[in-house]
Design an enzyme around this catalytic site. Structure first.
Site, PDB file in Angstrom:
ATOM      1  N   ASP A  61      -0.256   5.111   0.891  1.00 29.42           N
ATOM      2  CA  ASP A  61      -0.545   6.114   1.925  1.00 29.42           C
ATOM      3  C   ASP A  61      -0.620   5.456   3.308  1.00 29.42           C
ATOM      4  OD1 ASP A  61      -0.870   8.443   0.196  1.00 29.42           O
ATOM      5  OD2 ASP A  61      -2.530   7.279  -0.636  1.00 29.42           O
ATOM      6  N   ASP A  70       0.867  -1.167   0.000  1.00 31.88           N
ATOM      7  CA  ASP A  70       0.000   0.000   0.000  1.00 31.88           C
ATOM      8  C   ASP A  70       0.918   1.237   0.000  1.00 31.88           C
ATOM      9  OD1 ASP A  70      -2.218   1.771   0.579  1.00 31.88           O
ATOM     10  OD2 ASP A  70      -1.512   1.787   2.657  1.00 31.88           O
TER      11      ASP A  70
HETATM   12  C1  XBP Z   1      -5.402   6.081   0.404  1.00 32.92           C
HETATM   13  C2  XBP Z   1      -6.581   6.865   0.097  1.00 32.92           C
HETATM   14  C3  XBP Z   1      -6.475   7.929  -0.889  1.00 32.92           C
HETATM   15  C4  XBP Z   1      -5.741   9.146  -0.423  1.00 32.92           C
HETATM   16  C5  XBP Z   1      -6.051  10.283  -1.343  1.00 32.92           C
HETATM   17  O1  XBP Z   1      -5.788   4.809   0.903  1.00 32.92           O
HETATM   18  O2  XBP Z   1      -7.643   6.644   0.627  1.00 32.92           O
HETATM   19  O3  XBP Z   1      -7.763   8.302  -1.241  1.00 32.92           O
HETATM   20  O4  XBP Z   1      -6.164   9.505   0.868  1.00 32.92           O
HETATM   21  O5  XBP Z   1      -5.677  10.012  -2.639  1.00 32.92           O
HETATM   22  P1  XBP Z   1      -4.821   3.546   0.834  1.00 32.92           P
HETATM   23  P2  XBP Z   1      -6.574  10.500  -3.873  1.00 32.92           P
HETATM   24  O6  XBP Z   1      -3.605   3.911   1.624  1.00 32.92           O
HETATM   25  O7  XBP Z   1      -5.591   2.448   1.510  1.00 32.92           O
HETATM   26  O8  XBP Z   1      -4.558   3.242  -0.607  1.00 32.92           O
HETATM   27  O9  XBP Z   1      -7.114  11.849  -3.531  1.00 32.92           O
HETATM   28  O10 XBP Z   1      -5.629  10.511  -5.037  1.00 32.92           O
HETATM   29  O11 XBP Z   1      -7.688   9.484  -4.018  1.00 32.92           O
HETATM   30 MG    MG Z   2      -2.981   3.117   3.469  1.00 32.20          MG
END
Ligand code: XBP
Ligand code: MG
Length: 257
Positions: free
Chosen positions: A12, A10
């Site tokens: 973020d 993953d």
């Molecule tokens: C990450 C997200 C993303 C970011 C924002 O989740 O939920 O939506 O917060 O990115 P994960 P965007 O770590 O589970 O992948 O605005 O580009 O969607």
């Molecule tokens: Mg995440």
């Protein structure tokens, strides 16, 4: 029992702690630039993280926290425009280099490459955001380290649906028992476990109280040889930082080895 062929990360929260001081700030800058008086505080953003995907999160905010906002007729375009502006601000923030990779991430990626382990990404964030984060932390060449970068709208159902992990495994022609996933959140563990993956969790400030049922182990971070992780739940098999030997031990234990 299969050997591990690939690690699927993953982005973020897992590779870097991007939500509070990256995505949240970029959303607020986009709102300002559009003349909106919306302001997502640190606390509110923690609640908005219940929904993954930036466009989906904006809609959720309006449905649940700002119901008096009069939606324009072309609402989908409005959300898409706002989100594109947010992506622009986010990638500029990454260029400032203020958000580093989390402890142990670069070390593990480099060890995996040396060992010939395949690596990939499964994230709900927009592809440009992944390019910016990896480019500004590891250098532009690092994008090529990842055999598949599954990101954003490439699958219609974002996490907690398993689709993005299934998409990545299909592209790599691998089965779940040949992979290990790395996640940081409730939506992430739901997605990975529904895809039948052995999953290692590193928590963040936003996710430390999440339910991580189904995880192989829950750690506060990957750690480094001189700065070990704390085990929140599970058996670290005598390891103090996440390396391939530990990942193999977790995988073996998960598959009855
Ligand atoms: C990450 C997200 C993303 C970011 C924002 O989740 O939920 O939506 O917060 O990115 P994960 P965007 O770590 O589970 O992948 O605005 O580009 O969607
Ligand atoms: Mg995440």
């Amino acid at each position: 029992m299969s050997n591990i062929e690939a690690l699927i990360f993953d982005v973020d929260g897992t590779l870097a702690d991007t939500e509070r001081d990256g995505h949240r700030i970029a959303f607020n800058l986009a709102f300002q630039a559009a003349g909106l008086d919306w302001d997502w505080s640190i606390e509110l953003y923690g609640e908005l993280l219940a929904v993954t995907g930036g466009k989906e999160r904006i809609r959720f905010y309006l449905e649940k926290y700002n119901t008096s906002f009069k939606k324009p007729a072309d609402f989908s375009e409005f959300v898409a425009g706002l989100h594109a502006s947010k992506t622009g601000f986010y990638t500029k923030l990454m260029a400032q280099g203020k958000i580093p990779l989390r402890p142990g991430v670069e070390r593990l990626l480099r060890e995996a490459r040396r060992a010939g382990m395949r690596i990939a990404i499964a994230t709900t964030t927009t592809p440009e955001n992944v390019t910016a984060l990896l480019g500004y932390t590891l250098g532009g060449g690092a994008l090529k380290w990842f055999e598949v970068i599954g990101a954003g709208d490439v699958v219609p159902a974002k996490k907690p649906a398993p689709d993005i992990f299934n998409y990545v495994m299909k592209k790599m022609n691998l089965a779940p028992e040949q992979c290990v996933a790395f996640e940081d959140s409730y939506n992430g563990i739901r997605s990975a476990t529904q895809a039948k993956l052995t999953t290692l969790i590193t928590t963040t400030g936003y996710t430390q109280d999440d339910d991580f049922s189904g995880a192989a182990i829950v750690l506060d971070q990957m750690g480094e040889p001189n700065a070990p992780f704390k085990v929140i739940e599970g058996n670290a098999h005598g390891h103090g930082y996440v390396d391939l030997a530990m990942v193999r031990a977790l995988h073996k234990a998960a598959h009855g080895g």
